[in-house]
Design an enzyme around this catalytic site. Structure first.
Site, PDB file in Angstrom:
ATOM      1  N   GLU A 188       0.845  -1.192   0.000  1.00  0.00           N
ATOM      2  CA  GLU A 188       0.000   0.000   0.000  1.00  0.00           C
ATOM      3  C   GLU A 188       0.881   1.243   0.000  1.00  0.00           C
ATOM      4  O   GLU A 188       2.004   1.239   0.491  1.00  0.00           O
ATOM      5  CB  GLU A 188      -0.926   0.019   1.218  1.00  0.00           C
ATOM      6  CG  GLU A 188      -0.231   0.267   2.544  1.00  0.00           C
ATOM      7  CD  GLU A 188      -1.193   0.543   3.675  1.00  0.00           C
ATOM      8  OE1 GLU A 188      -2.121   1.359   3.494  1.00  0.00           O
ATOM      9  OE2 GLU A 188      -1.006  -0.050   4.759  1.00  0.00           O
ATOM     10  N   ASP A 297      16.800  -2.412  10.285  1.00  0.00           N
ATOM     11  CA  ASP A 297      17.453  -1.457   9.370  1.00  0.00           C
ATOM     12  C   ASP A 297      16.760  -0.111   9.492  1.00  0.00           C
ATOM     13  O   ASP A 297      16.372   0.508   8.498  1.00  0.00           O
ATOM     14  CB  ASP A 297      17.383  -1.986   7.938  1.00  0.00           C
ATOM     15  CG  ASP A 297      18.264  -1.188   6.976  1.00  0.00           C
ATOM     16  OD1 ASP A 297      19.199  -0.503   7.445  1.00  0.00           O
ATOM     17  OD2 ASP A 297      18.028  -1.250   5.751  1.00  0.00           O
TER      18      ASP A 297
END
Length: 392
Positions: A188, A297
């Site tokens: 999305e 990350d």
């Protein structure tokens, strides 16, 4: 290689030798307009990333001229609807990324549930009805060569794991697949409210939500069932019973071996990293024994503030580990002010000495950058390993 400002940049630029698309490489069907060029950031002090439509500033795509077949978008979204718009966005240093607007097929099956808006077909159900009006939805499409299918699959696994905790919003993964010689990841599209910086309330909320993610996923598990990727670099997540052994083998050890074998690390750096590995028992003393789910990350390019002012995290390299490891990238490239750390500590205080221990995880990410982008990160690795050994 630091980015220059001689030409309009369509996608991204970050000062660490990352690729950027210039006008000389743009398809002929793109109309060019003057654009502001970003300043070249220091590759160690920080990384620069634009998000959303603003990443395509200065470039206008004409849908009627766009060669959607070149991106195989029509095939990618055939079961969803008609692609009506497409424009490049900041996708990082690895993948090409596009914001794709789709007019959804006018079918629904009963009430709409979850994040899917009217127009999506629930393929697990029987009947479908006709929607009274066309609905459009934006998606983020990342694409690279077919060999990158595995990294995209691991990214989807990370997004789903983070979403399952329910502490921080993540983009909903829609599909990951290969078409011909290309791999695609569709999620999305989440609009971002810019800028992130200077918003103390946002960062305090972000800190609290990250702490909640860690606290709600607490356990003793170390590693993951599968490896994943930091950019194009494989991150080894082989499970272990010992956090010190995990860091020694799957984090510092593998990175310095890769750097030595490729000639990027000199003898001094190899010697000093080996000293750190041998001393991990002492250097990591004082940390909490429990582990939790990590984003893996988390830097300034992998979070945003949505239009409701809430944090969103994405592009994970998730695994289970000591929560202090999350702060390696955040302290390097996170761009988070004091309010972020205050919010985190108020939600779940960190053990004393966590910043000193976090230097070890900064070293891990710097070694990874050395392997990915070359000797521009060598001096930063030397400084970091020196700080670890000095107990800074």
């Amino acid at each position: 290689m630091k980015p220059g400002c001689a030409t309009t940049r369509a996608r991204w630029s970050d000062g660490a030798g990352k690729r950027s698309l210039t006008e000389n490489h743009l398809p002929e069907n793109i109309r060019r307009f003057p654009a502001r060029c970003p300043p070249a950031p220091d590759p160690v002090a920080g990384r620069l990333r634009f998000r959303g439509i603003r990443a395509a500033e200065g470039l206008i795509f004409e849908p009627d001229l766009m060669r959607f077949s070149d991106l195989r978008l029509a095939e990618l979204f055939r079961s969803h609807g008609e692609v009506v718009d497409c424009r490049p966005v900041a996708g990082g240093c690895i993948s090409d990324a596009w914001r794709v607007q789709v007019r959804l097929v006018a079918r629904i099956d009963g009430p709409v549930h979850g994040a899917n808006p009217p127009g999506f077909v629930d393929e697990t159900s029987g009947q479908s009805t006709v929607s009274p009006a066309a609905v459009e939805r934006a998606f983020l499409v990342k694409t690279k060569t077919a060999a990158f299918l595995e990294p995209y699959q691991r990214e989807v696994e990370g997004l789903r794991a983070l979403a399952a905790v329910g502490a921080v919003r993540v983009p909903e993964p829609i599909q990951v697949r290969s078409i011909g010689d290309r791999a695609y990841l569709v999620t999305e599209w989440i609009e971002s409210a810019e800028p992130n910086s200077g918003n103390g309330a946002f960062f305090e909320t972000f800190g609290r939500r990250l702490a909640a993610l860690h606290r709600l996923s607490v356990g003793r598990r170390i590693g993951s069932d599968s490896d994943n990727f930091l950019g194009a670099s494989r991150q080894i997540n082989r499970p272990s019973d010992s956090w010190e052994d995990f860091v020694a083998q799957n984090r510092l050890g593998i990175q310095i071996r890769w750097a030595t074998d490729s000639g990027k690390a000199d003898v001094t750096l190899r010697r000093d990293v080996d000293r750190v590995i041998e001393s991990l028992g002492d250097l990591l003393h004082g940390r909490a024994e429990e582990t939790c789910l990590l984003h893996g990350d988390l830097w300034s390019g992998n979070y945003l503030r949505d239009l409701d002012g809430q944090p969103v995290i994405f592009d994970p390299a998730s695994y289970h580990g000591c929560r202090e490891a999350e702060f390696g990238m955040l302290l390097l490239f996170g761009g988070c002010p004091a309010e972020f750390f205050r919010g985190y500590e108020e939600e779940w205080p960190l053990p004393s000495g966590w910043r000193r221990r976090a230097e070890i995880y900064k070293l891990y990410h710097l070694l990874n950058h050395l392997n990915l982008f070359g000797e521009g990160y060598l001096s930063a690795c030397r400084r970091s390993v020196g700080n670890v050994l000095a107990g800074v």
